[in-house]
Design a protein around this motif. Structure first.
Motif, PDB file in Angstrom:
ATOM      1  N   THR A 131     -13.722  -5.251 -11.995  1.00 65.31           N
ATOM      2  CA  THR A 131     -13.518  -5.447 -13.385  1.00 65.31           C
ATOM      3  C   THR A 131     -12.537  -4.401 -14.066  1.00 65.31           C
ATOM      4  N   GLY A 132     -12.263  -5.048 -14.956  1.00 63.94           N
ATOM      5  CA  GLY A 132     -10.975  -4.531 -15.949  1.00 63.94           C
ATOM      6  C   GLY A 132     -10.750  -5.122 -17.236  1.00 63.94           C
ATOM      7  N   ALA A 133      -9.487  -5.535 -17.670  1.00 63.79           N
ATOM      8  CA  ALA A 133      -9.037  -6.246 -18.549  1.00 63.79           C
ATOM      9  C   ALA A 133      -9.643  -7.655 -18.638  1.00 63.79           C
ATOM     10  N   GLN A 134      -9.984  -8.114 -17.293  1.00 62.97           N
ATOM     11  CA  GLN A 134     -10.446  -9.356 -16.880  1.00 62.97           C
ATOM     12  C   GLN A 134     -11.263  -8.997 -15.475  1.00 62.97           C
ATOM     13  N   THR A 135     -12.477  -9.931 -15.250  1.00 65.89           N
ATOM     14  CA  THR A 135     -13.128  -9.661 -14.091  1.00 65.89           C
ATOM     15  C   THR A 135     -12.372 -10.590 -12.973  1.00 65.89           C
ATOM     16  N   LEU A 136     -12.063 -10.074 -11.661  1.00 68.00           N
ATOM     17  CA  LEU A 136     -11.495 -10.418 -10.701  1.00 68.00           C
ATOM     18  C   LEU A 136     -12.636 -10.665  -9.576  1.00 68.00           C
ATOM     19  N   LEU A 137     -12.362 -11.600  -8.783  1.00 69.23           N
ATOM     20  CA  LEU A 137     -13.196 -11.947  -7.445  1.00 69.23           C
ATOM     21  C   LEU A 137     -12.272 -12.147  -6.274  1.00 69.23           C
ATOM     22  N   LEU A 138     -11.984 -10.930  -5.627  1.00 68.04           N
ATOM     23  CA  LEU A 138     -10.712 -11.071  -4.458  1.00 68.04           C
ATOM     24  C   LEU A 138     -11.482 -11.034  -3.158  1.00 68.04           C
ATOM     25  N   PRO A 139     -10.990 -11.824  -2.281  1.00 65.04           N
ATOM     26  CA  PRO A 139     -11.246 -11.906  -0.947  1.00 65.04           C
ATOM     27  C   PRO A 139     -11.004 -10.578  -0.231  1.00 65.04           C
ATOM     28  N   PHE A 140     -11.735 -10.073   0.473  1.00 62.61           N
ATOM     29  CA  PHE A 140     -11.425  -8.689   0.954  1.00 62.61           C
ATOM     30  C   PHE A 140     -11.011  -8.907   2.289  1.00 62.61           C
ATOM     31  N   THR A 141      -9.628  -9.180   2.518  1.00 64.03           N
ATOM     32  CA  THR A 141      -8.847  -9.333   3.674  1.00 64.03           C
ATOM     33  C   THR A 141      -7.596  -8.659   3.586  1.00 64.03           C
ATOM     34  N   ARG A 142      -7.152  -8.546   4.664  1.00 61.57           N
ATOM     35  CA  ARG A 142      -6.044  -7.418   4.784  1.00 61.57           C
ATOM     36  C   ARG A 142      -4.855  -8.139   4.021  1.00 61.57           C
ATOM     37  N   GLN A 143      -4.602  -9.524   4.014  1.00 59.08           N
ATOM     38  CA  GLN A 143      -3.583 -10.014   3.238  1.00 59.08           C
ATOM     39  C   GLN A 143      -3.693  -9.755   1.589  1.00 59.08           C
ATOM     40  N   THR A 144      -5.170  -9.990   1.138  1.00 59.69           N
ATOM     41  CA  THR A 144      -5.290  -9.875  -0.317  1.00 59.69           C
ATOM     42  C   THR A 144      -5.356  -8.409  -0.624  1.00 59.69           C
ATOM     43  N   VAL A 145      -6.209  -7.525   0.548  1.00 59.57           N
ATOM     44  CA  VAL A 145      -6.140  -6.178   0.060  1.00 59.57           C
ATOM     45  C   VAL A 145      -5.530  -5.471   1.196  1.00 59.57           C
ATOM     46  N   PRO A 146      -4.213  -5.311   1.159  1.00 59.90           N
ATOM     47  CA  PRO A 146      -3.375  -4.523   2.328  1.00 59.90           C
ATOM     48  C   PRO A 146      -3.446  -3.219   2.283  1.00 59.90           C
ATOM     49  N   THR A 147      -4.018  -2.513   1.198  1.00 56.98           N
ATOM     50  CA  THR A 147      -4.121  -0.903   1.313  1.00 56.98           C
ATOM     51  C   THR A 147      -5.491  -0.477   0.724  1.00 56.98           C
ATOM     52  N   VAL A 148      -6.356   0.490   1.540  1.00 54.66           N
ATOM     53  CA  VAL A 148      -7.475   0.980   1.159  1.00 54.66           C
ATOM     54  C   VAL A 148      -7.440   2.472   1.346  1.00 54.66           C
ATOM     55  N   ASP A 149      -7.404   3.320   0.384  1.00 54.27           N
ATOM     56  CA  ASP A 149      -7.015   4.729   0.613  1.00 54.27           C
ATOM     57  C   ASP A 149      -8.453   5.498  -0.094  1.00 54.27           C
ATOM     58  N   LEU A 150      -9.448   5.685   0.658  1.00 56.81           N
ATOM     59  CA  LEU A 150     -10.548   6.277   0.202  1.00 56.81           C
ATOM     60  C   LEU A 150     -10.188   7.747  -0.138  1.00 56.81           C
ATOM     61  N   ALA A 151      -9.398   8.492   0.485  1.00 59.51           N
ATOM     62  CA  ALA A 151      -9.397   9.630  -0.098  1.00 59.51           C
ATOM     63  C   ALA A 151      -8.611  10.047  -1.439  1.00 59.51           C
ATOM     64  N   ALA A 152      -7.914   8.948  -2.014  1.00 58.45           N
ATOM     65  CA  ALA A 152      -7.199   8.924  -3.271  1.00 58.45           C
ATOM     66  C   ALA A 152      -8.190   8.277  -4.331  1.00 58.45           C
ATOM     67  N   GLY A 153      -9.284   7.170  -3.584  1.00 52.32           N
ATOM     68  CA  GLY A 153     -10.030   6.562  -4.635  1.00 52.32           C
ATOM     69  C   GLY A 153      -9.366   5.320  -5.128  1.00 52.32           C
ATOM     70  N   ARG A 154      -8.425   4.552  -4.443  1.00 49.83           N
ATOM     71  CA  ARG A 154      -7.862   3.538  -4.714  1.00 49.83           C
ATOM     72  C   ARG A 154      -7.648   2.577  -3.634  1.00 49.83           C
ATOM     73  N   LEU A 155      -7.135   1.537  -4.109  1.00 52.64           N
ATOM     74  CA  LEU A 155      -6.771   0.427  -3.078  1.00 52.64           C
ATOM     75  C   LEU A 155      -5.747  -0.643  -3.814  1.00 52.64           C
ATOM     76  N   VAL A 156      -5.150  -1.329  -3.105  1.00 56.89           N
ATOM     77  CA  VAL A 156      -3.910  -2.069  -3.443  1.00 56.89           C
ATOM     78  C   VAL A 156      -4.168  -3.509  -3.127  1.00 56.89           C
TER      79      VAL A 156
END
Length: 164
Positions: A131-156
């Motif tokens: 949720t943000g300016a628009q709501t997105l539904l993203l497949p949680f795959t390595r191609q769509t979400v290549p970076t998950v950084d729990l320590a920094a509290g963010r994903l790309v």
């Protein structure tokens, strides 16, 4: 990161002697009993779980302190939580859903897209609701979400169609 993880939910009564129909959120459904005792989300109640059989839509189980069908039915919809310390450590490329909720989501250009509101699993793989300016539904795959950084509290994320 959350100190407790939701590992299941009570789907209702099964039979007449206090057995419940249990929906397990663990990768192997029967593993839910290994993390017993489980608590309600508010921590007010604790249950030792004994699995009895496979049933349509889940597992049959006995919960400590639940002896009648009425008691079991009153627990319909209650989620069951285990302490994180009771759960197995995950490999670096696997995550508990609870750890993803609330993470900030950036696109590959560094623009903030929003925050992870929920994680859904409808059987064909996980999806992130952002949720943000628009709501997105993203497949949680390595191609769509290549970076998950729990320590920094963010994903790309690289949403499908974002390069057009």
């Amino acid at each position: 990161m959350s100190e407790r993880i939701c590992v299941g939910a009570i789907a209702g009564a099964f039979g007449v002697h206090g057995e419940v129909r249990l929906k397990s959120f663990t990768s192997e459904a029967a593993d839910i009993a290994r993390y017993s005792p489980l608590t309600t989300e508010d921590g007010a109640r604790s249950f030792t779980v004994s699995l009895t059989r496979q049933v349509t839509g889940g597992l049959g189980a006995r919960l400590s302190g639940v002896a009648t069908r009425e008691q079991a039915e009153a627990l319909r919809g209650v989620t069951l939580w285990a302490p994180r310390s009771a759960l197995p450590a995950l490999p670096d490329d696997e995550f508990y859903h609870a750890d993803l909720i609330g993470l900030e989501v950036y696109d590959t250009g560094g623009r903030l897209l929003g925050q992870v509101k929920a994680v859904y699993d409808h059987g064909a793989g996980d999806f992130l609701e952002v949720t943000g300016a628009q709501t997105l539904l993203l497949p949680f795959t390595r191609q769509t979400v290549p970076t998950v950084d729990l320590a920094a509290g963010r994903l790309v994320a690289d949403p499908p169609g974002s390069d057009e």
